[in-house]
Enzyme design. Sequence first.
Site, PDB file in Angstrom:
ATOM      1  CE  LYS A  73       2.179  60.023 -14.863  1.00  0.00           C
ATOM      2  NZ  LYS A  73       1.576  58.861 -15.946  1.00  0.00           N
ATOM      3  N   GLY A 255      -0.055  46.243 -23.250  1.00  0.00           N
ATOM      4  CA  GLY A 255       0.456  47.626 -22.682  1.00  0.00           C
ATOM      5  C   GLY A 255       1.893  47.720 -22.643  1.00  0.00           C
TER       6      GLY A 255
HETATM    7  P1  NAP Z   1      -6.733  55.250 -12.884  1.00  0.00           P
HETATM    8  O1  NAP Z   1      -6.491  56.635 -13.157  1.00  0.00           O
HETATM    9  O2  NAP Z   1      -6.764  54.931 -11.535  1.00  0.00           O
HETATM   10  O3  NAP Z   1      -8.034  54.890 -13.523  1.00  0.00           O
HETATM   11  C1  NAP Z   1      -8.635  53.529 -13.448  1.00  0.00           C
HETATM   12  C2  NAP Z   1      -9.718  53.127 -14.448  1.00  0.00           C
HETATM   13  O4  NAP Z   1     -10.253  51.963 -14.166  1.00  0.00           O
HETATM   14  C3  NAP Z   1     -11.017  54.218 -14.076  1.00  0.00           C
HETATM   15  O5  NAP Z   1     -11.683  54.589 -15.345  1.00  0.00           O
HETATM   16  C4  NAP Z   1     -11.983  53.360 -13.264  1.00  0.00           C
HETATM   17  O6  NAP Z   1     -13.410  53.653 -13.438  1.00  0.00           O
HETATM   18  C5  NAP Z   1     -11.616  52.236 -14.164  1.00  0.00           C
HETATM   19  N1  NAP Z   1     -12.026  50.898 -13.018  1.00  0.00           N
HETATM   20  C6  NAP Z   1     -11.560  50.493 -12.040  1.00  0.00           C
HETATM   21  N2  NAP Z   1     -12.217  49.286 -11.420  1.00  0.00           N
HETATM   22  C7  NAP Z   1     -13.196  49.210 -12.476  1.00  0.00           C
HETATM   23  C8  NAP Z   1     -14.335  48.428 -12.460  1.00  0.00           C
HETATM   24  N3  NAP Z   1     -14.410  47.034 -11.390  1.00  0.00           N
HETATM   25  N4  NAP Z   1     -15.170  48.420 -13.309  1.00  0.00           N
HETATM   26  C9  NAP Z   1     -15.269  49.172 -14.322  1.00  0.00           C
HETATM   27  N5  NAP Z   1     -14.226  50.116 -14.473  1.00  0.00           N
HETATM   28  C10 NAP Z   1     -13.177  50.132 -13.360  1.00  0.00           C
HETATM   29  O7  NAP Z   1      -5.506  54.353 -13.397  1.00  0.00           O
HETATM   30  P2  NAP Z   1      -4.905  54.434 -14.770  1.00  0.00           P
HETATM   31  O8  NAP Z   1      -3.659  54.807 -14.563  1.00  0.00           O
HETATM   32  O9  NAP Z   1      -5.596  55.343 -15.705  1.00  0.00           O
HETATM   33  O10 NAP Z   1      -4.362  53.024 -15.359  1.00  0.00           O
HETATM   34  C11 NAP Z   1      -5.391  52.289 -15.925  1.00  0.00           C
HETATM   35  C12 NAP Z   1      -4.751  51.079 -16.299  1.00  0.00           C
HETATM   36  O11 NAP Z   1      -3.829  51.238 -17.513  1.00  0.00           O
HETATM   37  C13 NAP Z   1      -3.969  50.157 -15.442  1.00  0.00           C
HETATM   38  O12 NAP Z   1      -4.564  48.779 -15.700  1.00  0.00           O
HETATM   39  C14 NAP Z   1      -2.827  50.456 -15.657  1.00  0.00           C
HETATM   40  O13 NAP Z   1      -1.779  49.337 -15.154  1.00  0.00           O
HETATM   41  C15 NAP Z   1      -2.475  50.479 -17.145  1.00  0.00           C
HETATM   42  N6  NAP Z   1      -1.585  51.647 -17.714  1.00  0.00           N
HETATM   43  C16 NAP Z   1      -0.661  51.116 -18.496  1.00  0.00           C
HETATM   44  C17 NAP Z   1       0.315  52.066 -18.976  1.00  0.00           C
HETATM   45  C18 NAP Z   1       1.498  51.497 -19.761  1.00  0.00           C
HETATM   46  O14 NAP Z   1       2.265  52.082 -20.122  1.00  0.00           O
HETATM   47  N7  NAP Z   1       1.061  50.370 -20.531  1.00  0.00           N
HETATM   48  C19 NAP Z   1       0.311  53.314 -18.451  1.00  0.00           C
HETATM   49  C20 NAP Z   1      -0.535  53.864 -17.546  1.00  0.00           C
HETATM   50  C21 NAP Z   1      -1.617  53.077 -17.067  1.00  0.00           C
HETATM   51  P3  NAP Z   1     -13.894  54.289 -12.186  1.00  0.00           P
HETATM   52  O15 NAP Z   1     -13.848  55.776 -12.807  1.00  0.00           O
HETATM   53  O16 NAP Z   1     -15.424  54.104 -12.290  1.00  0.00           O
HETATM   54  O17 NAP Z   1     -13.159  54.122 -10.964  1.00  0.00           O
END
Ligand code: NAP
Length: 288
Positions: A73, A255
């Site tokens: 991206k 979501g």
């Molecule tokens: P990402 O870039 O990998 O970011 C993950 C986030 O989760 C980071 O802020 C991370 O914090 C946090 N995290 C992970 N494990 C954690 C824990 N144990 N305690 C606290 N914080 C934690 O992933 P992303 O793409 O942003 O996706 C995040 C979520 O959104 C996922 O569940 C994904 O399925 C969902 N999503 C949904 C859509 C939709 O269209 N509905 C689109 C995109 C994503 P750290 O920085 O501390 O690791």
Amino acid sequence: METQINGTTQLVGFFAYPAKHSLSPKMQSLAMQLTNTDAIYLAFEIKEEQLDAAIQSIFTFDMLGANISMPHKTAVLQYLDGYTTSCSLIGAANTIVKRDQQLFGYNTDGIGFTRSLQAAGITYKEKTMTILGAGGAATAMVCQAALEGVKTIHIFNRQGSRFELMKEKIKEIQQQTTCKVTLTDIYDEKSLQEAIYYSEILVNATSVGMQKKDCPINDLSVLRKGLVVYDAIYQPQETYLLKQAKKNQAITINGIGMLLYQGAASFELWTHKKMPVERIQPMLEESK
Ligand code: NAP
């Protein structure tokens, strides 16, 4: 209903790695069928070293454009002739449109978030939000919400590399919008409780909740009646956070809407047609 592929059928690609798990091909193909669009949407697993060739293929195969997902991206921006303010603020594009032999980039991830709030009848302009997370989804949501007039956003994340990157992002947001943005350690319970108390909308944009019983907050009493609790997670459709919020009579949104409306916004860019979202949503809800 069957797609009639013929000599004029055009292609939209999905470039990501991995790509096979994505629901986008199902969603976009159904939208193309329902709107009698002479196009097909196919997923391609593209590794980093193949991105250049994949982008060139948009010209080679005279494609309408493509969706770009992880891990490309941000890297894709260098190949584009132009992109939107939200792409430049988010630092990423998820949609390419080929127009007059040029490639234009859009980011519909954040738009998916705001449109899904609109679809649920939630007003967010001039409101205060608390967003948990600082990853890709959170960044798109924060930037789009700030561009669309949210007054204050309180972001909470663990200390670490994403926290530091978000600090820099906030400087850009504050230069380009009037939104006030704060960033705090997610383990600072007192600040988190206070931020949620003053917010109309609480968003989980962490990946915590994809496993049963996992919850991104400890103090569930903050999930008050009337608070909008939005979880970006769509699998499971009702996370533990949403279940508890519903028990406390909060307004809950999962979501699926974000996924649906980012797809709808991309579909409109390629085809200039409205995606029949009411017919696509049940398919997404039934997909595992
Ligand atoms: P990402 O870039 O990998 O970011 C993950 C986030 O989760 C980071 O802020 C991370 O914090 C946090 N995290 C992970 N494990 C954690 C824990 N144990 N305690 C606290 N914080 C934690 O992933 P992303 O793409 O942003 O996706 C995040 C979520 O959104 C996922 O569940 C994904 O399925 C969902 N999503 C949904 C859509 C939709 O269209 N509905 C689109 C995109 C994503 P750290 O920085 O501390 O690791």
